[in-house]
Write an enzyme that holds these catalytic residues in place. Sequence first.
Site, PDB file in Angstrom:
ATOM      1  N   GLU A 269       8.337   8.263  -1.462  1.00 15.12           N
ATOM      2  CA  GLU A 269       9.263   7.793  -0.427  1.00 15.12           C
ATOM      3  C   GLU A 269       9.694   8.926   0.501  1.00 15.12           C
ATOM      4  O   GLU A 269      10.020   8.695   1.662  1.00 15.12           O
ATOM      5  CB  GLU A 269      10.481   7.125  -1.058  1.00 15.12           C
ATOM      6  CG  GLU A 269      10.193   5.807  -1.763  1.00 15.12           C
ATOM      7  CD  GLU A 269       9.611   4.741  -0.852  1.00 15.12           C
ATOM      8  OE1 GLU A 269       9.771   4.836   0.379  1.00 15.12           O
ATOM      9  OE2 GLU A 269       8.975   3.798  -1.372  1.00 15.12           O
TER      10      GLU A 269
ATOM     11  N   HIS B 239       6.663   4.022   8.604  1.00 13.45           N
ATOM     12  CA  HIS B 239       7.069   4.221   7.208  1.00 13.45           C
ATOM     13  C   HIS B 239       5.864   4.055   6.272  1.00 13.45           C
ATOM     14  O   HIS B 239       5.571   4.947   5.463  1.00 13.45           O
ATOM     15  CB  HIS B 239       8.159   3.204   6.848  1.00 13.45           C
ATOM     16  CG  HIS B 239       8.617   3.287   5.427  1.00 13.45           C
ATOM     17  ND1 HIS B 239       9.736   3.999   5.046  1.00 13.45           N
ATOM     18  CD2 HIS B 239       8.107   2.756   4.276  1.00 13.45           C
ATOM     19  CE1 HIS B 239       9.894   3.901   3.732  1.00 13.45           C
ATOM     20  NE2 HIS B 239       8.915   3.143   3.234  1.00 13.45           N
ATOM     21  N   GLU B 240       5.156   2.936   6.408  1.00 11.56           N
ATOM     22  CA  GLU B 240       3.998   2.704   5.539  1.00 11.56           C
ATOM     23  C   GLU B 240       2.881   3.697   5.854  1.00 11.56           C
ATOM     24  O   GLU B 240       2.119   4.093   4.965  1.00 11.56           O
ATOM     25  CB  GLU B 240       3.497   1.264   5.678  1.00 11.56           C
ATOM     26  CG  GLU B 240       4.510   0.182   5.316  1.00 11.56           C
ATOM     27  CD  GLU B 240       5.140   0.340   3.938  1.00 11.56           C
ATOM     28  OE1 GLU B 240       4.478   0.924   3.046  1.00 11.56           O
ATOM     29  OE2 GLU B 240       6.285  -0.106   3.751  1.00 11.56           O
TER      30      GLU B 240
ATOM     31  N   HIS C 125       3.344   6.730   3.720  1.00 10.36           N
ATOM     32  CA  HIS C 125       2.779   6.510   2.380  1.00 10.36           C
ATOM     33  C   HIS C 125       1.258   6.643   2.415  1.00 10.36           C
ATOM     34  O   HIS C 125       0.646   7.270   1.548  1.00 10.36           O
ATOM     35  CB  HIS C 125       3.114   5.088   1.898  1.00 10.36           C
ATOM     36  CG  HIS C 125       4.509   4.896   1.393  1.00 10.36           C
ATOM     37  ND1 HIS C 125       5.057   5.672   0.400  1.00 10.36           N
ATOM     38  CD2 HIS C 125       5.473   3.990   1.743  1.00 10.36           C
ATOM     39  CE1 HIS C 125       6.298   5.253   0.153  1.00 10.36           C
ATOM     40  NE2 HIS C 125       6.567   4.241   0.957  1.00 10.36           N
TER      41      HIS C 125
END
Length: 495
Positions: A292, A262-263, A266
């Site tokens: 997101e 997830h990170e 980003h």
Amino acid sequence: MEKNIISFREMIKEKKMIDSMLALLQWDLETQTPKGGYKLLSEMIGELSLRSYNLTTSEKFLKMIEVLKEKENELDEITKKEIEQLEEEILKIKVIPADEYKAYSELTAKAQGIWEVAREKNDFESFAPVLEEIFNFNKKFIQYRKVEGDIYSTILNDYEKGMNVEKLDLFFAELKKEIVPLLKEIKSRDRKFSEKLNFKVDKREQKRFSEEILKYIGFDLERGVLSESAHPFTLTVDKSDVRLTTRYFEELPFSSVYSTIHEGGHGIYEQNIGDEIKDTLLADGASMGIHESQSRFYENVIGRSREFWYGFLNKSKCKYEALENLTLDEIYKGINEVSPSFIRVEADELTYSLHIMIRYEIEKGILSGEYLIKDLPEIWNGKMKEYLGVVPEKDSEGVLQDVHWSCGLIGYFPSYALGNVYSIQILRAMKKEINIEGALERGELKDIKKWLIEKIHKFGKLKSPKELMVLITGEELNPDYYIEYLKEKYREIYD
């Protein structure tokens, strides 16, 4: 005109330098500052925030913008967009008294330490006063702006231009109507897939595995770093210095896998902002929702697919031994098991946006005066039972689990749900140009990353979310695709 542009660039450089120093202090605050150091660091953040405020609202800065706007037809696209963004920022902050701006910056820095201790001790009462202060500041700041209409809609629009309570109410109502019954049907079947994934892995091995996955999906560890924090996050100093955190639980090795992916999503976005805008105020994501969308795209569309694990397990040099004893189908169903949980960041893809709906309704209730801060644990648990059918036994698993409110990020949570919606709309467009499944099976993620860079990442804030979605998909945000995707995926998994 050339002299004015040079002066403008120098002022922007100074502003970005201050913002970068603030980012480094924030990184330190959330990763390694000892509890005794929070007070001084909070004061440093307050002082630097005031410097940024003073620069942005100074007569010299305002005059410079005015001079450039007078000859707008001579400006390039990037400078025009920067000025547009600056005007919006100045309108928001110049009405706030300087001492209050500084006090709020210090408060939100200090609050993160208070939240962390409160969560460790399961002590909401110790956090409630500072949380109330944060919400009161947000209400006051909106009132200073004399914006007509709903307070919460104004805050939502600050994070996602064009977003308001009316639109989100419609989306969450549709989500509730379609997903809650499907969740109940799945729960009634009582099928468990994840038990084989609950093996133990020590933290050092999880860290190696996380770094391997980051390199595999395309995050450049020469221009980034992975660390550990109480709550995973991404922080950008510059596109050549992008910092990620994750967290490790020895009994739940897949927790760090998905927070890392997830990170990483980003981080890949931040590392691939176009070079022509890297030193401007546009070197950031188009919006929180678009940001997101990239993290949720990598985490769910890529990371929770059969094809990703087929390619990764065949190509990676570092893998958990226990995975070699599992079939691909066992891994796929295990990582996609629907199991309503207390913790948002551990939530399965089907129930995730229900977690966001709970936070959205609570924020709306606090800002309208319907809810009181002191009653939040009870309100939180009631909504968890209603939508997810589970009730946290302690506040550290409930109302205290997220860091966002202590950071002052009121109105941020809906960005996660919007990110989910954007990600599926983006997926539909990508499928028309790329064989995604084939690329993942071959372990070749370069084409996927390249597509995202060309369509989204390189533009930074140069294009608005609406402009990006119309450019990529031919239409504005459409939640129907996301809801249909969830129904189709989980009906297939649960037969």
